[in-house]
Design a protein around this motif. Structure first.
Motif, short mmCIF file in Angstrom:
data_model
loop_
_atom_site.label_atom_id
_atom_site.label_comp_id
_atom_site.label_asym_id
_atom_site.label_seq_id
_atom_site.Cartn_x
_atom_site.Cartn_y
_atom_site.Cartn_z
N UNK A 310 34.39 14.81 -74.61
CA UNK A 310 35.35 13.79 -74.53
C UNK A 310 35.15 12.51 -75.58
N UNK A 311 33.79 12.09 -75.73
CA UNK A 311 33.66 10.98 -76.40
C UNK A 311 34.21 11.38 -77.83
N UNK A 314 37.68 11.08 -77.76
CA UNK A 314 38.44 9.81 -77.86
C UNK A 314 38.49 9.08 -79.23
N UNK A 636 43.48 2.59 -76.29
CA UNK A 636 42.25 3.31 -75.63
C UNK A 636 42.44 3.69 -74.26
N UNK A 640 42.74 7.56 -73.07
CA UNK A 640 41.80 7.81 -71.76
C UNK A 640 42.60 8.45 -70.57
N UNK A 641 43.71 7.95 -70.43
CA UNK A 641 44.44 8.23 -69.38
C UNK A 641 45.02 9.46 -69.52
N UNK A 644 42.42 12.04 -69.06
CA UNK A 644 42.35 12.13 -67.63
C UNK A 644 43.59 13.34 -66.94
N UNK A 645 44.74 12.77 -67.40
CA UNK A 645 45.56 13.66 -67.09
C UNK A 645 45.53 15.10 -67.40
N UNK A 647 42.73 16.69 -68.16
CA UNK A 647 41.80 17.27 -67.38
C UNK A 647 42.30 17.62 -66.04
#
Lengths: 940, 221
Positions: A310-311, A314, A636, A640-641, A644-645, A647
């Motif tokens: 993830x990091x 991102x 950012x 992230x959202x 999440x979505x 995922x």
């Protein structure tokens, strides 16, 4: 990941290469775009300029004889190949070149390790390490995820080698003309979109859209400043890469696993798992053959971005969206360079530093030969440094206040960086580095001093150099330049290494000492004095070396329309009149590299005459990036959202043909089968299993069998689960007594995802089998005619509805025994030969219906077995459990104790026991005919 | 529980419980996707959602288990309570029966989770004020009496949904900070899997036994 044997992949790539070009390494990788990963193949190839072909062939021929290393420098490039086939591409036509990244000066790579511990990776099942390889060229910036293997290791280290080779290269800038055919190829293949194979249904659509989507992505990337992606990633030096495993981070993500790791423990392999090992692991999962084949070569077109990565993702995505949260701020950067020939600052410097009307935002001032005293070589201290520093500080532009950001000196080379006070808080990560290139590359009489800093959100590097002197020594100067580029490393607090080339804005200046090549027909002094610079600039060694691509690749220099800066008699504007009669030259130069830099002024300052050099300065308008914190946070958060979505959306999901199974009436010992179809509606392979509920021993009730209990389903695939319901002697009595019902909820668990409940309900048709002796003796009508409530009542400890005159023994037992007694006393093998299960069911039905079994045309063996089953299914055995130990003792002790035990039995049990014993005794009487003996019957 | 190469420091497991049709799945969907899911089918099983949030500068990954509300699944969904750091107990402000059942849900939550599990009461469908059947005040009182955090929310408008999930996380984080939540215990909870790779370990024996009886009972209904 699709697993193509490496030979196959290499063979396929070779088909794509033009004659004479060589494949160095090929590897499979996942191209990470936005939130998804797509399968690609990467190939590192080698070629050479078309013009060199004949020379190259000659040399190769010569080498074959002499074994020498070829002198023609080959060039390397990375091809990104895409397959149109869903599975393993089997022919080169299913393979096309998507993009080409020449490994030139603008080629950059970064490597990140990551560990995959995402549970939707059912294929590899368990932790598996991978690396993220970011490749960028002038046109592309691509992020690849690769599983860690030997192949990957070879590929990455070859790429590193190639990139390093380029940076060390002395020959002209590679033109990569030999790559052109590939570029055309990739363009045409991309636009003509080969049709996806129709029979491989479910993913062809996706691949199609991806092809359509790729050009957009490339378009997005073009024009992006190169520092975007590597902003936070670590530059790996060659040692790390060649060393193998050590560039993989091996931190285990214990918390990321939703389930207990013990589940995976046995399967989680070593980090450097070979692909073969992965294949083997797939086989550990219960699969039918079809699924196995599918899974081995199955290649999902889209893979989720993994939690562990993830990091990096991102960062990657933030870099791609940079435009949406940054704006450019134009700053005036004043760069000055002066070789002061060891003199003290006897004059003010305003005529050099403060001649423009507007104050610059940034000063970067480089001095050479600041201190020629011998002590300066030996001791750190220099008297000249404070003198010149004071002179600079007192001569800065009066219209603004400045703060000194950094001062760094190596012997006579001094670099000062100052910014206006108002910018001071936007300067960060200030680091300095000095590189000596003097005698033995040890002494600091020549070399470079550099300052690296972050100005707002742009990385800036200032390099002040003093290269080797003397007209003929231009090659030494070239090497000094190489040495400075190679050895100038800024090491950040986190160990992050930055080279000069890793900065967005680079200002490279100093006394470079390149002279004007002597030419018999050119009078340098005359032309210089007359202002006819054109001829001289053509003979300028720096210009010549840059033209052939030997030094300052990627750098720019403004037009020189000022007279040579060297060599003057002290305090005059006249050329060197000493013995040596040195020719004039533009020794003092200012070059820059980076996007958004515009040179406004490039000039010499003739007014300062104390040295044999005149100071030079350049003024730039440089666009630095400023991150709008509010916008940055918004973007950012958005990223992230989205992650999440994704995922959540990428969680495995299936659909069930039914979530409720209603059974038709279930009879004792009668098998009933139901099926549920589980369809994988997600995009990823799913591993499902029926799991135990809290505190349950099994995932389902004993009367239920599930097959399979766990399996793997490829995307779009189905799995038919069969549910077999069969109430046998062990579960009959619980159901008959009403303690439990024919009801169960199965929990279908998806690995890495949600759980589904499947309800199973049915009515159990009670039977005399599984009923207690006490209940049966109270029934005077056929079992099936007795109301359920009465049965439950009779099974309870204190039944209310009892017959006044109960039977001595259950009539069903009498039917069975009587049948055997009348028909089978002399039958050989009675009780030892099995009956037929179909006939057992008929007997059961007949008994429940109150029909004498003798009217059935069934074999006596079936009757015999029915009797045994009847006895076994009794909730309480004939000899009650409480008396069982006593009975065993009594059997050994003799008649009297045995008789005592029998007398202790409940009435009906005693009746049954006596009745059965009588029957058995009768059987033994006929032992000659039926070949039974006491021991056989005893074992029954 | 270090962050390592990952961008979160903790994982909190949440469960969402409450009667059928109170909007548990919609709350989860609104929280993870920022969308209202109209015509949401009844959950037959346990849905699963994740989101990374930030509390006091710490990134926290929420793993949210949304359980089926139907009474007949009650025995099975009890398997999922264990190891939850937060329990969102939901009722429907327009249906009093869902409110009346709260004490039974609360009993389950108290019995099957650890004493530090943060229980947050959510009165959902707060947007349907006209059809209100349960007043804010009485629910507030119920929450106070039982030491629950409470908010009225709407999965449809999104009002207070974010807050409920975040406040729960803040409270859990606070419990970790002041030491009242034993991280080791919480961690074993996070690692818990309903099919019980490590069932019956150590101090949980009593919990298992008591819930075993309940499971049996409910199976035979």
């Amino acid at each position: 990941m699709f697993h193509v044997p490496v030979m196959d992949l290499e063979e396929l790539v070779k088909h794509k290469l033009l004659p004479g070009h060589k494949l160095i390494a090929a590897v499979q990788a996942g191209l990470v775009q936005e939130f998804v990963k797509r399968d690609r193949a990467l190939a590192l190839i080698e070629g050479f300029e078309a013009a060199d072909v004949s020379a190259h062939l000659d040399i190769i021929a010569a080498n074959k004889r002499s074994g020498a290393v070829p002198a023609v420098e080959v060039e390397r490039a990375v091809l990104v190949l895409c397959s149109t086939a869903e599975f393993l591409p089997s022919s080169p036509s299913q393979f096309f070149i998507e993009s080409v990244l020449p490994i030139d000066a603008r080629f950059k790579y970064t490597i990140d390790g990551l560990e995959i511990s995402h549970r939707s990776y059912a294929l590899t099942d368990g932790n598996q390490s991978a690396i993220l390889l970011s490749l960028s060229s002038s046109r592309h910036q691509l992020l690849f995820e690769m599983t860690f293997s030997q192949k990957t290791n070879i590929f990455v280290s070859e790429v590193m080698k190639a990139a390093e080779g380029v940076s060390k290269r002395k020959a002209p800038t590679p033109e990569f003309t030999w790559l052109k055919p590939y570029l055309n190829n990739s363009a045409s293949s991309g636009s003509s979109k080969p049709s996806a194979a129709g029979d491989h249904n479910q993913n062809s659509q996706q691949i199609f859209t991806i092809e359509g989507g790729s050009p957009c992505l490339v378009a997005d990337l073009i024009g992006m400043s190169p520092e975007g992606a590597d902003g936070g990633s670590q530059t790996v030096n060659s040692d790390g890469g060649a060393g193998g495993d050590n560039f993989i981070e091996t931190g285990r993500d214990v918390v990321a696993n939703r389930a207990s790791p013990s589940h995976k423990g046995g399967l989680g392999g070593s980090l450097a798992a070979e692909d073969e090992a992965d294949l083997l692991r797939v086989k550990d999962i219960t699969l039918d053959n079809f699924a196995l084949n599918q899974s081995t070569f199955y290649k999902p077109a889209v893979m989720p971005v993994l939690a562990g990565a993830r990091e990096s993702h991102v960062q990657h995505m933030m870099a791609q969206r940079q435009g949406s949260y940054t704006h450019a701020l134009p700053l005036t950067v004043f760069v000055g360079t002066w070789n002061v020939n060891g003199v003290p600052p006897s004059i003010g410097l305003i005529e050099w530093l403060a001649v423009d009307p507007e104050p610059p935002d940034v000063y970067a001032l480089g001095f050479q030969e600041l201190d020629l005293a011998t002590e300066a070589y030996i001791f750190q201290a220099s008297n000249r440094e404070p003198e010149w520093r004071a002179a600079v500080l007192s001569s800065l532009h009066p219209a603004a206040r400045y703060v000194e950001v950094k001062l760094v000196r190596l012997v006579g080379m001094l670099l000062m960086v100052l910014v206006q006070e108002k910018h001071a808080k936007h300067v960060s990560r200030v680091q300095a580095c000095t590189v000596p290139t003097g005698i033995m590359n040890m002494l600091g009489n020549k070399g470079g001093v550099s300052v690296s800093l972050e100005l707002y959100n742009t990385s800036v590097c200032f390099v002040n150099c003093h290269l080797a002197a003397h007209v003929e020594e231009y090659e030494r100067r070239n090497e000094d330049y190489d040495c400075i580029c190679e050895k100038t490393v800024f090491v950040g607090p986190s160990g992050l290494q930055r080279y000069i080339r890793d900065h967005s804005h680079i200002y490279f200046f100093g006394d470079m000492n390149y002279r004007i090549s002597a030419s018999p027909e050119v009078n340098i002094r005359k032309l210089a004095s007359a202002g006819q610079y054109e001829t001289l600039l053509k003979l300028d060694q720096l210009n010549q070396q840059r033209r052939i691509g030997r030094v300052f690749k990627g750098y720019s220099e403004g037009p020189i329309n000022f007279q040579p800066t060297f060599k003057y008699d002290k305090d005059t504007d006249s050329w060197d009149s000493s013995e040596k009669q040195r020719q004039p030259a533009w020794c003092d130069r200012i070059l820059w590299a980076g996007e958004g830099i515009e040179q406004r002024i490039y000039r010499v300052h003739m007014a300062l005459k104390i040295s044999d050099h005149k100071p030079v300065s350049a003024s730039f308008s440089s666009q630095v990036k400023v991150i709008d914190q509010a916008k940055y946070r918004r973007v950012h958060e958005e990223v992230m959202k989205q992650l999440d979505k994704m995922e959540n959306e990428f969680l495995p999901s299936v659909s069930l043909s039914k979530s409720e199974v209603v059974l038709s009436p279930v009879h004792f010992l009668e098998l009933q089968s139901e099926t549920i179809t589980i369809s994988n509606t997600g995009q990823f392979p799913v591993q499902f299993s029926f799991i135990k509920k809290l505190n349950d021993e099994e995932c389902c009730k004993p009367w239920l069998k599930i097959h399979p209990k766990s399996a793997f389903i490829p995307p779009g695939g189905d799995c038919v689960v069969r549910l077999d319901v069969k109430v046998d002697k062990s579960s009959a009595w619980v159901l008959a007594s009403g303690a439990e019902q024919l009801y169960d909820i199965l929990v279908l668990h998806l690995d890495g995802g949600k759980d589904y409940f499947i309800t199973i309900t049915g009515d159990y048709v009670r039977s005399c089998f599984g009923s207690s002796i006490n209940a049966l003796v109270h029934l005077n009508k056929p079992f099936c005619e007795v109301p359920v409530a009465q049965l439950i009542d009779l099974e309870s400890s204190a039944p209310q509805k009892t017959l006044e005159l109960p039977y001595a023994i259950p009539k069903e037992l009498w039917y069975l025994v009587d049948h055997l007694h009348s028909h089978a006393l002399s039958t050989e093998g009675l009780f030892t030969r099995p009956g037929l299960s179909k006939e057992l069911c008929e007997i059961r039905a007949a008994l429940d219906a109150g029909m004498p079994s003798r009217e059935l045309g069934v074999s006596v063996h079936s009757i015999a077995q029915a009797l045994l089953v009847f006895l076994e299914a009794l909730p309480e055995p004939v000899v009650p459990c409480s008396l069982y130990p006593a009975a065993l003792r009594a059997a050994a002790e003799g008649y009297l104790p045995a008789k005592q035990v029998v007398s202790q039995m409940p009435d009906y049990h005693r009746n049954v026991f006596t009745y059965l014993m009588a029957f058995l005794n009768e059987l033994l009487v006929h032992r000659h005919e039926n070949k039974l003996d006491a021991s056989t019957l005893g074992s029954l | 529980m270090s962050a390592g190469p990952y961008n979160y420091s903790y994982i909190f497991k949440y469960i969402i419980i409450g009667d059928m049709g109170v909007g548990k799945s919609c709350l989860l969907h609104q929280f993870t996707e920022k969308k209202f899911m109209a015509d949401c089918p009844h959950t037959i099983g346990v849905e699963f959602g994740t989101r990374i949030i930030e509390v006091a500068g710490q990134k926290i990954k929420l793993q949210i288990w949304d359980t089926a509300g139907q009474e007949r699944f009650r025995a099975v969904t009890r398997s999922y309570y264990r190891g939850a750091a937060g329990a969102l107990m939901v009722y429907d402000v327009t249906r009093r029966s869902t409110y009346n059942h709260l004490s039974s849900w609360l009993t389950d939550a108290r019995n099957l989770t650890n004493p530090n599990t943060v229980i947050f009461l959510i009165g959902n469908k707060g947007d349907l004020d006209a059809q209100r059947d349960v007043t804010y005040e009485e629910a507030q009182q119920f929450a106070e009496e039982n030491g629950l955090m409470f908010v009225e929310a709407s999965a449809k408008t999104g009002e207070n949904v974010e807050e409920a999930f975040l406040e729960t996380a803040k409270k859990i984080y606070q419990n970790i900070q002041d030491g009242s939540l034993d991280l080791n215990a919480a961690e074993s909870g996070v690692q818990h899997k309903p099919n019980g790779g490590q069932a019956g370990a150590g101090g949980r024996a009593t919990l298992n036994n008591s819930s075993a009886g309940q499971t049996r009972e409910n199976c035979s209904c």
